[in-house]
Design a protein around this motif. Structure first.
Motif, PDB file in Angstrom:
ATOM      1  N   ASN A   1     -16.310 -88.327  21.445  1.00 41.93           N
ATOM      2  CA  ASN A   1     -17.019 -87.085  21.744  1.00 41.93           C
ATOM      3  C   ASN A   1     -16.754 -85.956  20.759  1.00 41.93           C
ATOM      4  N   ASN A   2     -16.394 -86.315  19.567  1.00 40.30           N
ATOM      5  CA  ASN A   2     -16.253 -85.324  18.510  1.00 40.30           C
ATOM      6  C   ASN A   2     -16.922 -85.851  17.261  1.00 40.30           C
ATOM      7  N   ILE A   3     -17.384 -84.919  16.446  1.00 45.63           N
ATOM      8  CA  ILE A   3     -17.969 -85.330  15.175  1.00 45.63           C
ATOM      9  C   ILE A   3     -16.978 -85.031  14.069  1.00 45.63           C
ATOM     10  N   TYR A   4     -16.760 -86.004  13.207  1.00 47.15           N
ATOM     11  CA  TYR A   4     -15.799 -85.816  12.112  1.00 47.15           C
ATOM     12  C   TYR A   4     -16.505 -85.861  10.764  1.00 47.15           C
ATOM     13  N   ILE A   5     -16.133 -84.936   9.893  1.00 45.09           N
ATOM     14  CA  ILE A   5     -16.657 -84.940   8.535  1.00 45.09           C
ATOM     15  C   ILE A   5     -15.477 -85.235   7.613  1.00 45.09           C
ATOM     16  N   ASP A   6     -15.595 -86.336   6.883  1.00 44.55           N
ATOM     17  CA  ASP A   6     -14.476 -86.718   6.004  1.00 44.55           C
ATOM     18  C   ASP A   6     -14.657 -86.118   4.618  1.00 44.55           C
ATOM     19  N   ASN A   7     -13.582 -85.650   4.074  1.00 41.91           N
ATOM     20  CA  ASN A   7     -13.539 -85.125   2.708  1.00 41.91           C
ATOM     21  C   ASN A   7     -14.713 -84.209   2.382  1.00 41.91           C
ATOM     22  N   GLY A   8     -15.079 -83.385   3.340  1.00 38.92           N
ATOM     23  CA  GLY A   8     -16.234 -82.513   3.108  1.00 38.92           C
ATOM     24  C   GLY A   8     -15.855 -81.298   2.279  1.00 38.92           C
ATOM     25  N   THR A   9     -16.719 -80.979   1.307  1.00 42.24           N
ATOM     26  CA  THR A   9     -16.502 -79.731   0.582  1.00 42.24           C
ATOM     27  C   THR A   9     -16.935 -78.598   1.497  1.00 42.24           C
ATOM     28  N   ASP A  10     -16.559 -77.376   1.133  1.00 38.92           N
ATOM     29  CA  ASP A  10     -16.917 -76.232   1.966  1.00 38.92           C
ATOM     30  C   ASP A  10     -18.440 -76.119   2.136  1.00 38.92           C
ATOM     31  N   ASP A  11     -19.171 -76.320   1.035  1.00 41.46           N
ATOM     32  CA  ASP A  11     -20.637 -76.235   1.089  1.00 41.46           C
ATOM     33  C   ASP A  11     -21.224 -77.275   2.025  1.00 41.46           C
ATOM     34  N   HIS A  12     -20.676 -78.473   1.938  1.00 45.71           N
ATOM     35  CA  HIS A  12     -21.134 -79.589   2.757  1.00 45.71           C
ATOM     36  C   HIS A  12     -20.950 -79.258   4.238  1.00 45.71           C
ATOM     37  N   VAL A  13     -19.764 -78.746   4.577  1.00 53.17           N
ATOM     38  CA  VAL A  13     -19.476 -78.391   5.955  1.00 53.17           C
ATOM     39  C   VAL A  13     -20.421 -77.283   6.420  1.00 53.17           C
ATOM     40  N   ALA A  14     -20.602 -76.296   5.537  1.00 60.16           N
ATOM     41  CA  ALA A  14     -21.491 -75.181   5.871  1.00 60.16           C
ATOM     42  C   ALA A  14     -22.905 -75.675   6.147  1.00 60.16           C
ATOM     43  N   ALA A  15     -23.381 -76.606   5.328  1.00 59.11           N
ATOM     44  CA  ALA A  15     -24.732 -77.142   5.488  1.00 59.11           C
ATOM     45  C   ALA A  15     -24.869 -77.866   6.813  1.00 59.11           C
ATOM     46  N   ILE A  16     -23.843 -78.597   7.196  1.00 58.17           N
ATOM     47  CA  ILE A  16     -23.899 -79.332   8.462  1.00 58.17           C
ATOM     48  C   ILE A  16     -23.941 -78.359   9.637  1.00 58.17           C
ATOM     49  N   VAL A  17     -23.066 -77.350   9.573  1.00 60.66           N
ATOM     50  CA  VAL A  17     -23.031 -76.364  10.647  1.00 60.66           C
ATOM     51  C   VAL A  17     -24.384 -75.654  10.767  1.00 60.66           C
ATOM     52  N   LYS A  18     -24.929 -75.296   9.609  1.00 61.64           N
ATOM     53  CA  LYS A  18     -26.220 -74.608   9.581  1.00 61.64           C
ATOM     54  C   LYS A  18     -27.289 -75.474  10.237  1.00 61.64           C
ATOM     55  N   SER A  19     -27.304 -76.740   9.864  1.00 59.07           N
ATOM     56  CA  SER A  19     -28.283 -77.674  10.395  1.00 59.07           C
ATOM     57  C   SER A  19     -28.170 -77.778  11.913  1.00 59.07           C
ATOM     58  N   LEU A  20     -26.935 -77.808  12.411  1.00 61.34           N
ATOM     59  CA  LEU A  20     -26.739 -77.915  13.854  1.00 61.34           C
ATOM     60  C   LEU A  20     -27.229 -76.645  14.553  1.00 61.34           C
ATOM     61  N   VAL A  21     -26.920 -75.513  13.966  1.00 58.24           N
ATOM     62  CA  VAL A  21     -27.337 -74.237  14.556  1.00 58.24           C
ATOM     63  C   VAL A  21     -28.867 -74.168  14.618  1.00 58.24           C
ATOM     64  N   GLU A  22     -29.496 -74.604  13.545  1.00 58.32           N
ATOM     65  CA  GLU A  22     -30.963 -74.574  13.484  1.00 58.32           C
ATOM     66  C   GLU A  22     -31.585 -75.460  14.548  1.00 58.32           C
ATOM     67  N   HIS A  23     -30.871 -76.512  14.921  1.00 63.48           N
ATOM     68  CA  HIS A  23     -31.401 -77.401  15.952  1.00 63.48           C
ATOM     69  C   HIS A  23     -30.921 -77.023  17.338  1.00 63.48           C
ATOM     70  N   ASP A  24     -30.419 -75.810  17.482  1.00 61.96           N
ATOM     71  CA  ASP A  24     -30.037 -75.252  18.772  1.00 61.96           C
ATOM     72  C   ASP A  24     -28.902 -75.976  19.478  1.00 61.96           C
ATOM     73  N   PHE A  25     -27.972 -76.503  18.727  1.00 59.84           N
ATOM     74  CA  PHE A  25     -26.774 -77.055  19.373  1.00 59.84           C
ATOM     75  C   PHE A  25     -25.743 -75.946  19.496  1.00 59.84           C
ATOM     76  N   SER A  26     -24.965 -75.987  20.574  1.00 60.86           N
ATOM     77  CA  SER A  26     -23.883 -75.012  20.701  1.00 60.86           C
ATOM     78  C   SER A  26     -22.640 -75.577  20.029  1.00 60.86           C
ATOM     79  N   ILE A  27     -22.101 -74.859  19.078  1.00 60.45           N
ATOM     80  CA  ILE A  27     -20.879 -75.317  18.398  1.00 60.45           C
ATOM     81  C   ILE A  27     -19.692 -74.604  19.013  1.00 60.45           C
ATOM     82  N   TYR A  28     -18.814 -75.409  19.626  1.00 61.04           N
ATOM     83  CA  TYR A  28     -17.652 -74.806  20.277  1.00 61.04           C
ATOM     84  C   TYR A  28     -16.508 -74.589  19.290  1.00 61.04           C
TER      85      TYR A  28
END
Lengths: 305, 244
Positions: free
Chosen positions: A254-281
């Motif tokens: 029940n968790n999503i893991y990002i391996d060896n993600g650069t800061d930009d990569h992580v930011a892009a994923i978070v952005k994508s989730l926000v755009e799709h209306d997921f709540s990030i805890y």
């Protein structure tokens, strides 16, 4: 490059057909605390016994202080203090008499006995026969004996074996103070990573007779690769959405893991989730502990911690 | 080497085992005291007959046993507390450690022999033996007994260094000492049996000559020196190569 105190090349020890120590190239620099780490039976003690001339290498060479141990063993041993596995002592003698029996061989002044006794804080018990000592006290006497000849190199094999927590702490502080106060180089072996982590500046990891890592403790810590853990409301859907948007992530418990993600990569994923209306805890960084690295390196063998 | 011997002596002195040097001379003293040699035919040679009587128990049993005990003991405190590890990481030659231990045991045996002489002198004084003490007989007996312990010492030290057990070398020593009573009577085997040699060399050859006592002194010396060299070199070679 600072001066090497110990340098072994292809050091090998065979017992029958098994190579207990297998082509070990050990390098210990002056003034370092070299943590010699490995599971039980990895070849630590055998290596140390060869360094001290107690056992003969089957192959390879040992140079200490730039001298070949086969040619100048006594000159080397004169500069080395050691404690191998269990402390050595003469039970029928008192602590002071034990030190005296060794002092005669090392030819140091009598006053040195009082000095080493006070370093390990045994002055009060100096007149008691050692057979009545606790293991911790014997261990401290062992350290005192090792220090007696003003060594330039101290080789301690499992010095915290059998000590209680306060004894371990004391021993650790003692070991850490040596290079600073007396300019002594120390090799300390242990099967406990936490021990080494708290005192060593250099680390050598040995398993099945081979050195698999040898560098500074910082380098070892850097190997601790991190991953980013995301906690969101609908995990399954979020993971699928990310996949369809071209982000490969791991879904674990029940968790999503990002391996060896650069800061930009992580930011892009978070952005994508926000755009799709997921709540990030939560967005957390998960660092692998040294423990896990050690287990990875040694192949999850041997009883550890 | 001097430092090593000093250190070894220090370790031994602080234990109580050296007190054993008094045991055999004391027992021999009582044997000599109780023995009645006031028969006319012994007139004038009481010193030698007393020496002979005292030698029986001392040299057949105690000398071989003590040699074994001392040899085991100087290794015991090294085996027990991990002393070898410590000793062999000191800046000293391994061979010298071995020799120092051997010298120490030889010294203890020597002291036992000297005390044995003292016991004999006291007996002679109590019983009023004739004034001219036969020093040549006593001297060669004491020195001979000491010398004859050397092959045995070399052998026992070898065994004691090799085995970490204290009891095993002693048991072996006892097992081989007991048959002494028979073997000293054998002309063929006596001279070659390390446990019998102390008696053969120590017994003054005035009184009855029996069994192996007929063997010439030259033969005995050759056997004893030869035996010592063989056992000593074997033990030394083993110790120098031993891995701790």
């Amino acid at each position: 490059m600072s001066e090497l105190i110990i340098e072994t090349k292809n050091l090998t020890k065979k017992f029958g057909a098994t190579r207990v120590v297998n082509h070990v190239d050990m390098q210990v620099k002056k003034g370092e605390i070299y943590g010699f780490l490995g599971p039980n039976g990895a070849g630590k003690t055998t290596t140390i016994r060869m360094l001290l001339g107690l056992a003969r290498p089957s192959k390879g060479s040992i140079h200490m202080f730039g001298k070949d141990i086969r040619k100048e063993k006594l000159a080397i041993l004169r500069k080395v203090g050691s404690l191998v596995e269990y402390p050595s002592y003469y039970g029928h003698l008192t602590a002071r008499e034990n030190l005296e029996a060794v002092r005669v061989l090392l030819d140091v002044p009598k006053s040195r006995i009082d000095e080493v006794l006070s370093i390990v804080r045994l002055t009060k018990d100096a007149k008691r026969p050692v057979k009545g000592f606790s293991l911790g006290m014997k261990q401290r006497l062992g350290i005192a004996t090792a220090l007696l000849g003003n060594p330039e190199l101290l080789i301690l094999d499992e010095p915290t074996n059998g000590l209680d927590p306060s004894g371990i702490l004391e021993m650790r502080e003692l070991i850490k103070s040596m290079p600073k106060e007396h300019g002594i180089t120390i090799v300390v072996s242990s099967h406990l990573l936490s021990e080494i982590d708290q005192m060593a500046t250099q680390v050598g990891i040995i398993t099945k007779g081979r050195i698999i890592f040898q560098d500074s403790i910082h380098k070892l810590r850097e190997q601790a690769s991190s991953s980013i853990k995301l906690t969101v409301n609908d995990v399954e859907a979020a993971w699928k959405t990310l996949l369809s948007n071209g982000f490969t992530t791991d879904l674990v418990q029940n968790n999503i893991y990002i391996d060896n993600g650069t800061d930009d990569h992580v930011a892009a994923i978070v952005k994508s989730l926000v755009e799709h209306d997921f709540s990030i805890y939560r967005v957390e960084e998960q660092k692998k502990s040294l423990e896990e690295i050690f287990l990875e390196l040694t192949g999850k063998e041997g009883g550890l911690l | 080497m001097a430092a090593l011997f000093k250190s070894e002596f220090y370790k031994l002195r602080k234990s109580s085992i050296w007190l054993l040097i008094f045991v055999s001379p004391l027992l021999s003293f009582f044997i000599g005291l109780l023995e009645s040699n006031e028969v006319p035919q012994y007139e004038g040679v009481q010193w030698v007959t007393s020496l002979g009587m005292m030698t029986i128990g001392h040299a057949i049993l105690f000398l071989p046993l003590l040699t074994g005990v001392f040899a085991s003991f100087v290794c015991r405190y090294e085996h027990a507390g991990g002393g070898w590890k410590q000793l062999l990481t000191m800046p000293v030659h391994r061979g010298n450690i071995y020799i120092a231990k051997m010298l120490l045991v030889a010294l203890l045996i020597g002291l036992t022999q000297l005390l044995f002489v003292v016991a004999l002198l006291v007996i002679g004084w109590i019983k009023g033996f004739p004034g001219d003490i036969p020093w040549d007989v006593i001297g060669s007996s004491i020195a001979g007994g000491w010398l004859a312990c050397m092959p045995l010492l070399a052998l026992q030290l070898f065994v004691s260094v090799a085995w970490s057990s204290f009891a095993a070398p002693l048991a072996i020593n006892v097992i081989f000492t007991i048959p002494n009573i028979l073997i000293i009577n054998s002309e063929r085997f006596g001279p070659y049996y390390p446990w019998a040699q102390p008696f053969l060399l120590m017994m003054p050859d005035s009184s009855e000559s029996f069994g192996a006592l007929n063997t010439s002194a030259t033969t005995l010396f050759i056997v004893i020196i030869g035996g010592f060299v063989v056992f000593f070199l074997a033990g030394l070679f083993y110790f120098k190569r031993k891995e701790i």
